[in-house]
Design an enzyme around this catalytic site. Structure first.
Site, mmCIF file in Angstrom:
data_model
loop_
_atom_site.group_PDB
_atom_site.id
_atom_site.type_symbol
_atom_site.label_atom_id
_atom_site.label_comp_id
_atom_site.label_asym_id
_atom_site.label_seq_id
_atom_site.Cartn_x
_atom_site.Cartn_y
_atom_site.Cartn_z
ATOM 1 N N HIS A 268 0.795 -1.125 0.179
ATOM 2 C CA HIS A 268 0.018 0.091 -0.020
ATOM 3 C C HIS A 268 1.001 1.397 0.009
ATOM 4 C CE1 HIS A 268 -3.523 2.468 1.112
ATOM 5 N NE2 HIS A 268 -2.642 3.128 1.730
ATOM 6 N N GLU A 269 1.801 1.354 0.883
ATOM 7 C CA GLU A 269 2.646 2.549 1.093
ATOM 8 C C GLU A 269 3.709 2.680 -0.355
ATOM 9 O OE1 GLU A 269 1.815 4.722 3.321
ATOM 10 O OE2 GLU A 269 0.629 3.189 4.226
ATOM 11 N N HIS A 272 1.716 4.560 -2.847
ATOM 12 C CA HIS A 272 1.866 5.993 -2.728
ATOM 13 C C HIS A 272 3.221 6.541 -2.899
ATOM 14 C CE1 HIS A 272 -1.841 6.789 -0.353
ATOM 15 N NE2 HIS A 272 -1.594 5.719 0.433
ATOM 16 N N GLU A 298 -4.738 7.680 -2.862
ATOM 17 C CA GLU A 298 -5.414 6.358 -2.580
ATOM 18 C C GLU A 298 -5.687 5.280 -3.779
ATOM 19 O OE1 GLU A 298 -5.702 4.837 0.484
ATOM 20 O OE2 GLU A 298 -4.492 6.403 1.303
#
Ligand code: CO
Length: 507
Positions: A268-269, A272, A298
């Site tokens: 997830h990170e 980003h 997101e």
């Protein structure tokens, strides 16, 4: 000043402010990773000093004057040159900032930091009564802020949404959410009636920290995370810190009994970070070189985490590697592993939710905060309203306040209008992914062959490199040729879960 000279002044001013902000980013990163306990008080003062420096720059009347000089003779139409984009965003930010009286800005900053600390303490003790006065205070101040920012004729909550999603309104979001909600309920009915059930126990086993870390590094490196332009550390709540060009850091958090949490929060990170790495370096420190919104951010993190990381193609490639790090996986076949990874099970906790029920968590928070800011619901009545929503959406109610109405940090620090961006992000992600696949071919086959760069390349070109050139809804239209719709997300989820659960059409 002549317009061209004024513009050069503004570029310089913007970059200098961005340097201060990135120094602040470093202070925050350090605070959440390595700062010794003894340094906390001093760190708060450092951050306060920097915050006031940045605030003064953002509200400086001289900035307003020079901005007007740079705009002289320019129409604010469809111009999408770098200069027009920067002027558009500087104008928006300046107007928003000066509409909020300084007294209110100072009170808001204090209430936000006190509220977050109060929430941390109250959540540990399940102490709703202790937290309530802080929440009441922050709601009241955010309502004042929303009033100050509102341009008559709209509900004041819109002004708070606009802070995270420029151009978005509660009405437009409601239309998307209503559709998504209906489709989600139908999906859940089918899943409940499905003949197969996954066994979540297959995901648990001994996961030494060193093995987890090595596995995560191998995975995110393959996805395109550049370790020369970043690093991975540990923190209680994983986050990404884009310090500047060539320095985008992520953090993770590991669970000794299962590598799943650490792996997916890292992916997830990474999503980003890939976005931040892909922003145009030559425009760093100006809006043209900055990300456009929370939902677009997101969309990147959630696409890599869910659409890529929890997909069959991904695991056809990485399962042998996972087994080499965690040999107990050898007793579980790929299908059973993948099914467990994608289990749909309504839970009271948002951050533990699967891809299907996650959006319901967001939709209920959106409705509740809309009523809080609109004045139709008082903070004191929130727990009852919360439990009623939980019952309606998940047919269950939380055991206590900490796992119920106090589970998220957002409201304690005044982040109203933030929640919708998560579900919007899922919609943007599904729409980008569908278009990328149409242009590139079978992405799952590419993942199975360990090829992730075609998808990344598509995102670089169509999303990352665009910076703040286009507003989110214009960006998705330019990238995919279609307006933002919930249908892309709905058909992605339906396809994935029908296959996983072996659901049959019963219509
Ligand atoms: Co995120």
């Amino acid at each position: 000043m002549k317009p061209a000279e004024a513009y050069r002044w503004l570029l310089d001013y913007s970059k200098t402010t961005a340097f201060y902000e990135s120094m602040m980013g470093l202070l925050h990163w350090d605070q959440r990773t390595y700062l010794p306990k003894g340094g906390r008080a001093h760190r708060s003062e450092q951050i306060a000093a920097m915050t006031s420096l940045v605030y003064r720059r953002a509200t400086d009347p001289r900035l307003g004057e020079i901005l007007a000089e740079a705009e002289a003779g320019k129409s604010r139409g469809e111009d999408l040159s770098d200069e027009a984009v920067n002027l558009r965003e500087w104008r928006r930010n300046y107007d928003r900032t000066i509409r909020i009286p300084e007294r209110l800005a100072v009170e808001l900053a204090r209430a936000a930091s006190e509220g977050e600390l109060a929430w941390q303490a109250a959540r540990k003790e399940n102490d709703w009564e202790g937290f309530l006065p802080y929440l009441e205070r922050i709601v009241e101040l955010k309502r004042q802020e929303a009033e100050a920012l509102s341009k008559g004729g709209q509900e004041i909550y819109d002004a708070l949404i606009d802070d995270y999603e420029q151009g978005e309104t509660a009405g437009k979001i409601e239309a998307l959410f209503t559709k998504l909600e209906g489709a989600t309920f139908k999906m859940l009915e089918k899943i409940e009636a499905a003949p197969r059930r996954p066994d979540p126990a297959v995901l648990r086993g001994d996961c030494p920290v060193l093995a987890q870390e090595a596995f995560i590094r191998e995975v995110i490196g393959s996805l395109g995370y550049d370790f020369d332009g970043g690093r991975m550390d540990f923190s209680a709540h994983p986050f990404t810190a884009g310090i500047g060009p060539g320095d985008v850091r992520i953090t993770t958090r590991l669970d000794r009994e299962s590598f799943v949490m650490g792996l997916f929060s890292s992916i997830h990170e990474t999503g980003h970070a890939l976005y931040a790495h892909g922003l145009p370096v030559e425009h760093w420190g100006t809006p043209r070189g900055s990300s456009i919104s929370m939902a677009i951010h997101e969309s990147q993190s959630r696409m890599w985490e869910n659409m890529v990381g929890k997909s069959e193609g991904f695991w056809r490639h990485f399962y042998p590697t996972a087994r080499s790090y965690f040999p107990w996986l050898n007793k579980t076949g790929l299908d059973a592993f993948l099914f467990a990874l994608n289990e749909v099970r309504p839970s009271t906790i948002r951050t533990e939710a699967d891809e299907v029920t996650y959006n319901l968590h967001i939709i209920m928070r959106f409705k509740l905060e809309r009523m809080l800011i609109g004045g139709e619901l008082g903070a004191a009545d929130l727990p009852d309203a919360w439990n009623a929503s939980m019952d309606r959406y998940f047919h269950t109610t939380p055991q206590n306040y900490s796992d119920g109405v106090m589970q998220d940090v957002h409201w304690s620090s005044g982040a109203f209008g933030y929640f919708p961006s998560y579900a919007l992000g899922n919609m943007y992600a599904a729409q980008f992914y569908a278009k990328a696949e149409k242009e590139l071919g079978d992405l799952q086959e590419m993942f199975a062959a360990g090829e992730f760069s075609p998808l990344l390349g598509w995102l670089r070109q169509n999303v990352h490199s665009q910076g703040s050139r286009l507003l989110p809804r214009d960006l998705v239209k330019a990238a995919t040729g279609d307006e933002l719709h919930a249908d892309y997300l709905i058909s992605y989820l339906e396809g994935k879960y029908k296959k996983a659960y072996g659901c049959h059409e019963r219509n």
